[in-house]
Motif scaffolding. Sequence first.
Motif, short mmCIF file in Angstrom:
data_model
loop_
_atom_site.label_atom_id
_atom_site.label_comp_id
_atom_site.label_asym_id
_atom_site.label_seq_id
_atom_site.Cartn_x
_atom_site.Cartn_y
_atom_site.Cartn_z
N GLN A 79 17.34 21.17 35.33
CA GLN A 79 16.50 22.37 35.29
C GLN A 79 15.03 22.07 35.01
O GLN A 79 14.22 22.98 34.93
N GLY A 80 14.68 20.79 34.85
CA GLY A 80 13.28 20.40 34.67
C GLY A 80 12.66 20.89 33.37
O GLY A 80 11.45 21.09 33.29
N MET A 81 13.46 21.07 32.34
CA MET A 81 12.94 21.54 31.05
C MET A 81 12.43 20.36 30.23
O MET A 81 12.83 19.22 30.44
N ASP A 82 11.53 20.65 29.29
CA ASP A 82 10.98 19.62 28.40
C ASP A 82 11.87 19.49 27.17
O ASP A 82 12.24 20.50 26.56
N ARG A 83 12.23 18.25 26.81
CA ARG A 83 13.14 18.02 25.69
C ARG A 83 12.56 18.52 24.37
O ARG A 83 13.30 18.95 23.48
N GLY A 84 11.24 18.49 24.23
CA GLY A 84 10.62 18.95 22.99
C GLY A 84 10.72 20.44 22.76
O GLY A 84 10.58 20.92 21.63
N ASP A 85 10.98 21.21 23.82
CA ASP A 85 11.06 22.67 23.71
C ASP A 85 12.49 23.18 23.56
O ASP A 85 12.69 24.39 23.53
N LYS A 107 67.80 12.52 5.06
CA LYS A 107 68.98 13.22 5.58
C LYS A 107 68.91 13.41 7.10
O LYS A 107 69.42 14.38 7.63
N GLY A 108 68.26 12.49 7.80
CA GLY A 108 68.24 12.53 9.25
C GLY A 108 67.37 13.59 9.86
O GLY A 108 67.48 13.88 11.05
N ARG A 109 66.52 14.18 9.08
CA ARG A 109 65.65 15.23 9.59
C ARG A 109 64.32 14.66 10.06
O ARG A 109 64.03 13.49 9.86
N GLY A 110 63.52 15.52 10.64
CA GLY A 110 62.18 15.11 11.05
C GLY A 110 61.21 16.25 10.91
O GLY A 110 61.54 17.39 11.22
N HIS A 111 60.03 15.96 10.40
CA HIS A 111 58.97 16.98 10.29
C HIS A 111 58.00 16.80 11.44
O HIS A 111 57.65 15.68 11.81
N ALA A 112 57.55 17.92 11.99
CA ALA A 112 56.61 17.88 13.11
C ALA A 112 55.21 17.56 12.62
O ALA A 112 54.76 18.07 11.59
N ILE A 113 54.50 16.70 13.35
CA ILE A 113 53.10 16.40 13.09
C ILE A 113 52.34 16.80 14.33
O ILE A 113 52.67 16.39 15.44
N LEU A 114 51.31 17.64 14.15
CA LEU A 114 50.48 18.06 15.27
C LEU A 114 49.17 17.29 15.21
O LEU A 114 48.38 17.46 14.29
N LYS A 115 48.93 16.44 16.18
CA LYS A 115 47.67 15.73 16.28
C LYS A 115 46.78 16.57 17.19
O LYS A 115 47.01 16.67 18.38
N ARG A 116 45.77 17.18 16.60
CA ARG A 116 44.98 18.18 17.29
C ARG A 116 43.85 17.56 18.11
O ARG A 116 43.35 16.49 17.78
N THR A 117 43.46 18.27 19.17
CA THR A 117 42.33 17.86 20.00
C THR A 117 41.33 19.02 20.07
O THR A 117 41.67 20.16 19.78
N SER A 118 40.09 18.70 20.46
CA SER A 118 39.02 19.69 20.50
C SER A 118 38.31 19.68 21.85
O SER A 118 38.26 18.65 22.51
N HIS A 119 37.76 20.83 22.19
CA HIS A 119 36.82 20.95 23.30
C HIS A 119 35.48 21.36 22.66
O HIS A 119 35.34 22.47 22.15
N ILE A 120 34.50 20.45 22.68
CA ILE A 120 33.22 20.67 22.01
C ILE A 120 32.19 21.09 23.06
O ILE A 120 32.03 20.42 24.08
N THR A 121 31.49 22.19 22.81
CA THR A 121 30.47 22.70 23.72
C THR A 121 29.17 22.93 22.96
O THR A 121 29.18 23.51 21.88
N VAL A 122 28.06 22.46 23.55
CA VAL A 122 26.73 22.69 23.00
C VAL A 122 25.88 23.34 24.09
O VAL A 122 25.77 22.80 25.19
N VAL A 123 25.30 24.49 23.79
CA VAL A 123 24.44 25.23 24.71
C VAL A 123 23.03 25.20 24.17
O VAL A 123 22.79 25.52 23.00
N LEU A 124 22.07 24.80 25.02
CA LEU A 124 20.67 24.71 24.62
C LEU A 124 19.88 25.88 25.21
O LEU A 124 20.32 26.50 26.17
N ASP A 125 18.70 26.10 24.65
CA ASP A 125 17.81 27.14 25.16
C ASP A 125 16.39 26.73 24.83
O ASP A 125 16.15 25.91 23.95
N ALA A 126 15.42 27.28 25.56
CA ALA A 126 14.01 26.99 25.29
C ALA A 126 13.57 27.75 24.04
O ALA A 126 14.10 28.81 23.71
N LYS A 127 12.59 27.17 23.32
CA LYS A 127 12.07 27.81 22.11
C LYS A 127 11.42 29.12 22.45
O LYS A 127 10.72 29.25 23.45
N LYS A 128 11.62 30.11 21.59
CA LYS A 128 10.95 31.40 21.74
C LYS A 128 9.62 31.32 20.99
O LYS A 128 9.58 31.05 19.81
N ILE A 129 8.53 31.52 21.70
CA ILE A 129 7.21 31.40 21.07
C ILE A 129 6.72 32.74 20.56
O ILE A 129 6.96 33.77 21.04
#
Length: 129
Positions: A79-85, A107-129
């Motif tokens: 989008q041709g934006m400046d990183r500083g803004d 006693k032959g049992r088993g406990h469930a272990i949930l190994k969790r995963t994430s979807h990380i999202t970062v949204v940027l915007d230009a500075k409001k002057i």
Amino acid sequence: MAKNMKEKTEKIAATKDKRPYATAKYVRISPYKVRTVLALIRGKSVEEASAILTYCNKGGSEEVKKVLLSAAANAEHNQGMDRGDLVVAEAYANGGPHLKRMQPVSKGRGHAILKRTSHITVVLDAKKI
């Protein structure tokens, strides 16, 4: 039928968010742990957020920093934006699929272990002057 589909796609394109963003999917860390790191950078400039993540000793800080720098690169290249803004407008982590494992117990049992995963999202915007 075709006319209705065209109208629908035009409506979706008109309401689509034009801000630069980046997403990391299936990251092997719990979203609960990542959200604490994301709360540190929300509303900060890209340089300040990057510095915070460099010296943060939380588990998900490296993954979040990669996503942040990727979003900044997308803003510059696509989008041709400046990183500083640029400011972190939104940062969120949604849960991904669980890896299901079993922990053997007495006693032959088993406990469930949930190994969790994430979807990380970062949204940027230009500075409001």
